[in-house]
Design an enzyme around this catalytic site. Structure first.
Site, PDB file in Angstrom:
ATOM      1  N   ASP A  15       0.619  -1.283  -0.034  1.00  0.00           N
ATOM      2  CA  ASP A  15       0.083   0.002   0.036  1.00  0.00           C
ATOM      3  C   ASP A  15       0.897   1.321   0.196  1.00  0.00           C
ATOM      4  O   ASP A  15       0.546   2.069   0.878  1.00  0.00           O
ATOM      5  CB  ASP A  15      -1.058   0.215   1.142  1.00  0.00           C
ATOM      6  CG  ASP A  15      -1.846  -1.088   1.283  1.00  0.00           C
ATOM      7  OD1 ASP A  15      -1.858  -1.909   0.245  1.00  0.00           O
ATOM      8  OD2 ASP A  15      -2.736  -1.198   2.105  1.00  0.00           O
ATOM      9  N   LYS A 101      -7.074  -5.063  -3.150  1.00  0.00           N
ATOM     10  CA  LYS A 101      -7.618  -5.640  -1.652  1.00  0.00           C
ATOM     11  C   LYS A 101      -8.390  -4.321  -1.388  1.00  0.00           C
ATOM     12  O   LYS A 101      -8.260  -3.179  -1.812  1.00  0.00           O
ATOM     13  CB  LYS A 101      -6.868  -5.885  -0.674  1.00  0.00           C
ATOM     14  CG  LYS A 101      -5.707  -5.025  -0.158  1.00  0.00           C
ATOM     15  CD  LYS A 101      -4.576  -5.345   0.835  1.00  0.00           C
ATOM     16  CE  LYS A 101      -3.687  -4.476   1.355  1.00  0.00           C
ATOM     17  NZ  LYS A 101      -4.562  -3.281   2.167  1.00  0.00           N
ATOM     18  N   CYS A 140      -1.681  -2.509   7.757  1.00  0.00           N
ATOM     19  CA  CYS A 140      -1.581  -3.638   6.749  1.00  0.00           C
ATOM     20  C   CYS A 140      -0.446  -4.093   6.784  1.00  0.00           C
ATOM     21  O   CYS A 140      -0.299  -5.430   6.026  1.00  0.00           O
ATOM     22  CB  CYS A 140      -2.156  -2.907   5.765  1.00  0.00           C
ATOM     23  SG  CYS A 140      -3.655  -2.343   5.534  1.00  0.00           S
TER      24      CYS A 140
END
Ligand code: ZN
Length: 185
Positions: A15, A101, A140
């Site tokens: 990310d 995701k 994450c």
């Protein structure tokens, strides 16, 4: 950092998107500072044929993680917006694989392994060691590393290649990961 890659390794970058960097909708303090550290590592991995995977938070507007939809986070990483794009300074190899995701309407997915099929793919590719970095350490990155070790991969988190949402929960995340056998390097 002097890191040697060998066959069976994978670099998994979590990310590293505009919304998680300063100026974005859900900025991690100094999130962009990981990029000059990671670029040479990406280059090194690519040079020796180590696969590079990049996960991205890729939410529909009605995603359940947003406050306005009953979740805990401000709106971020909306599909096909500037905020969802990878940070422009990140050097992404042409053959990097993207893992999207946070695309579901029924739940959030912090981990790049959560219902994405990535674990099965890594097994098929005979991956043994997973090197994780990215944003954010205590959300994450942690969940991705925890799933990785649970799936049986030797798992490393690159400390200089990640930043937490908050310092305190970042420390907690590091301790929690160490207890599970994840190596912080
Ligand atoms: Zn998200």
């Amino acid at each position: 950092m002097n890191m040697e890659f060998t066959e069976g390794d994978v670099l998994l970058l979590v990310d590293i998107q505009n919304d998680f960097c300063p100026g974005g909708n859900l900025p991690i303090e100094k999130g962009d500072e990981i990029i000059p550290f990671l670029n040479p590592i990406i280059k090194k991995a690519s040079a020796v044929g180590i696969p590079v995977f990049l996960s991205r938070d890729f939410h529909p507007r009605l995603h359940p993680s947003f406050k306005e939809n009953g979740g805990k986070w401000p709106v971020h990483c909306i599909q096909d917006t500037e905020g969802a794009r990878f940070h422009p300074d990140l050097n992404i190899p042409d053959n990097a694989e993207i893992v999207s995701k946070g695309t579901r309407f029924d739940k959030d997915q912090y981990s790049a392994f959560d219902d994405t099929g990535l674990g099965d793919l890594f097994k098929k590719l005979k991956i043994k060691r997973v090197f994780v970095a990215g944003l954010a350490l205590d959300v994450c990155v942690k969940e991705t590393a925890v799933d990785s070790v649970k799936l049986g991969f030797k798992t490393y988190v690159l400390k200089q290649g990640t930043r937490p949402v908050s310092k305190r929960s970042g420390e907690q995340a590091l301790n929690q990961m160490k207890e599970l056998g994840i190596e912080i390097i």
